[in-house]
Enzyme design. Sequence first.
Site, PDB file in Angstrom:
ATOM      1  N   SER A  53       0.818  -1.211   0.000  1.00 42.63           N
ATOM      2  CA  SER A  53       0.000   0.000   0.000  1.00 42.63           C
ATOM      3  C   SER A  53       0.852   1.261   0.000  1.00 42.63           C
ATOM      4  O   SER A  53       1.984   1.257   0.513  1.00 42.63           O
ATOM      5  CB  SER A  53      -0.903   0.005   1.243  1.00 42.63           C
ATOM      6  N   TYR A  83      -2.412  -0.757  10.272  1.00 38.98           N
ATOM      7  CA  TYR A  83      -2.445  -1.240   8.888  1.00 38.98           C
ATOM      8  C   TYR A  83      -1.244  -0.714   8.108  1.00 38.98           C
ATOM      9  O   TYR A  83      -0.555  -1.466   7.414  1.00 38.98           O
ATOM     10  CB  TYR A  83      -3.747  -0.795   8.212  1.00 38.98           C
TER      11      TYR A  83
END
Length: 298
Positions: free
Chosen positions: A197, A210
């Site tokens: 990400s 995350y």
Amino acid sequence: MAGDDSVITAYPNYAPKKFEQSLPGKDQDMEPLAEHTKVERWHRGEPRLEEYVGSGKLKEKKVIITGGDSGIGRTVAAFFAREGADVTINYLPEEEEDAQVTKKLVEDAGQKCLLFPGDLRSQETREKLIDAHLKEFQYLDILVNNASQQIQCKDLAEIDMDNVEDTFRTNIIQYIGLTKAALPHLKRGDSIICTTSVTAYKGSAGMLDYSATKGAINTFIRSLAMQVLPKGIRVTGVALQPASRSAEQMENWGVDSVPLWGRVGQPAELGESYVYLATSELSTGTIVHPNSGNFFVP
């Protein structure tokens, strides 16, 4: 003749509506539905939507894709199948409806699809996934580590440590454990592709844990790439925008925040990044960034 500058996309569903799902979300419950197989092609300033057509780049390859029931996992399964690969997809049992849709896309491309429901937080399940795939297809040529979870929390003082530990188990420990189980069956010329990400680079105030797991995945990619380089096995990644948001954040997501097209990207637009990494013999330790010029995470 130049195209109409006011037309910036051929996708009809570029502006998401205000909605929210409990985890794990279901692709079939999205409004509007995501696009998984049609890609946008521009011809002299005019956008067109076309079904992705493969050219045999992955002929006879055998692939495992985690989180393959929906989202980018579904697109990767469909694109790989259209390039000639047989696919095993892993997903949680409650995502069976989505998984059946992915299976049909693979089979419509003339390829075989093995469905393997199971929670990969268990090493026993990871090893069973590898065993089931090998029993069905004999070989493993490409592993796509894609499954992950996101739980938002804007204040560290309020973060649930059980959620933090679960996110690490799901996102990075699972990647390491499944790759460990798969590695003895990979050969020279095979590859491991990990979904990561942009939050690994820019951070995210609302997804602290995350983002930390995605930073760990980036380091895992580069470290493992060095470790298996003598074996001729490539390790790469694709850095995506995180998809989980509150209902308020989902409404019109991307319309003002994505510089290139003024809309959130579709899964279908990301599939070719995975095809490239699966076929580029010169890429290892590489992480590609298909983010439409959006380098910052709100």
